[in-house]
Scaffold this active site. Structure first.
Site, PDB file in Angstrom:
ATOM      1  N   SER A  40      36.759  70.890 -25.700  1.00  0.00           N
ATOM      2  CA  SER A  40      36.351  71.822 -24.647  1.00  0.00           C
ATOM      3  C   SER A  40      36.645  73.240 -25.088  1.00  0.00           C
ATOM      4  CB  SER A  40      37.112  71.522 -23.351  1.00  0.00           C
ATOM      5  OG  SER A  40      37.009  72.586 -22.429  1.00  0.00           O
ATOM      6  N   TYR A  67      45.343  70.465 -19.700  1.00  0.00           N
ATOM      7  CA  TYR A  67      44.009  70.145 -20.235  1.00  0.00           C
ATOM      8  C   TYR A  67      43.727  70.918 -21.519  1.00  0.00           C
ATOM      9  CZ  TYR A  67      38.884  69.776 -20.374  1.00  0.00           C
ATOM     10  OH  TYR A  67      37.590  69.550 -20.753  1.00  0.00           O
ATOM     11  N   LYS A  79      43.032  69.360 -25.232  1.00  0.00           N
ATOM     12  CA  LYS A  79      41.760  69.551 -25.934  1.00  0.00           C
ATOM     13  C   LYS A  79      41.953  70.317 -27.244  1.00  0.00           C
ATOM     14  CE  LYS A  79      38.805  67.378 -23.332  1.00  0.00           C
ATOM     15  NZ  LYS A  79      38.211  66.098 -23.821  1.00  0.00           N
TER      16      LYS A  79
END
Length: 276
Positions: free
Chosen positions: A158, A171, A175
């Site tokens: 991401s 997150y 990633k």
């Protein structure tokens, strides 16, 4: 499947067998269908069987085979088992798309150790476990009539793995780790298996439904994206096909930035300053 064909021939994956995780909807669904349209048989897995059934119908409409494996992909044994299941069904395994992942944004002080570890496991450990199970089976897969397939692993990272914004410490960290795992795994598996990834930008999937219904938020997101629009699952699927096929045969350890040109976060989620 000669490598001496026209340029469009390089994008074909005729006769390949692929696994796509998180394939019930969104990016995974779009990728599974795209691989089938280009000639691959596909094993798809996610939690919800009803979602997978809809995707399988689209895959089979292309004339390719589809195996549906409903599973909780936070269960690492279930993840590892997908590799052997693909070989049992298709007789080979050429492509693994590590798409499953995701973590909800959360304020820093509410991000405890368990939440951070769960995010890492769901986004990174799943990719490692599936790839580790798949590699011996990929190496043992027979050549296709026109020669060996391009054996390839693709990870879905991401843009939050390369930029920074409030609320994404779990997150974004996961990633970013997945992106570097991609680079490291590419070194370990060269020259026989290529490993590449994609930094995904804002793509209109169910994860962005809350934005689609809010004109102000949608305007903010589009306004901060140089190309002025939100992406579509097909934008990512095209990248996966490129990385999986002979079109991308001279790439390994690389991450494509398919994100509309963004260099900074595009959506303010309103997380407040930390206070005593």
């Amino acid at each position: 499947m000669s490598t001496n064909g026209g340029i469009l021939d390089r994008f074909g994956v005729e006769g390949y067998a692929a696994i796509v995780t998180g394939a019930g909807r969104g990016l995974g669904a779009g990728t599974a269908v795209a691989l089938a349209q280009a000639g691959a048989d596909v094993l798809i897995s996610s939690r919800t069987e009803a979602d997978l059934a809809k995707v399988a119908e689209q895959v089979r409409a292309t004339g390719r085979r589809c195996v549906v494996v409903p599973a909780d992909l936070s269960d690492l044994d279930a993840v590892a088992g997908l590799a052997q299941r693909a070989v049992d069904e298709f007789g080979r395994l050429d492509t693994v798309v590590n798409n499953v992942g995701g973590t909800f944004p959360k304020e820093f002080l509410r991000t405890n150790a368990a939440f951070l570890e769960e995010s890492f496991s769901f986004n990174v450990t799943t990719a490692h476990v599936l790839t580790r199970a798949a590699v011996p089976l990929m190496l043992a897969s027979p050549d296709l009539p026109g020669g060996p397939a391009q054996r390839s692993v693709v990870t879905i990272s991401s843009m939050m793995g390369r930029t920074a914004d409030r609320g994404f410490v779990a997150y974004g960290t996961a990633k970013a780790a997945l992106a570097h795992w991609t680079r490291l795994a590419a070194q370990d598996l060269s020259p026989h298996i290529r490993v590449n990834g994609i930094y995904v930008g804002s793509i209109m999937t169910s994860a962005l439904e809350f934005v689609a219904g809010d004109p102000a938020m949608m305007g903010q997101l589009e306004g901060k994206t140089p190309l002025g629009r939100v992406g579509e699952p097909a934008d990512i699927a095209a990248g996966v096909l490129y990385l999986s096929s002979r079109a991308g045969q001279y790439l390994t350890g690389k991450l494509l930035e398919i994100d509309g040109g963004i260099q900074q976060p595009t959506l303010d989620l309103g997380f407040p300053d930390v206070s005593a």
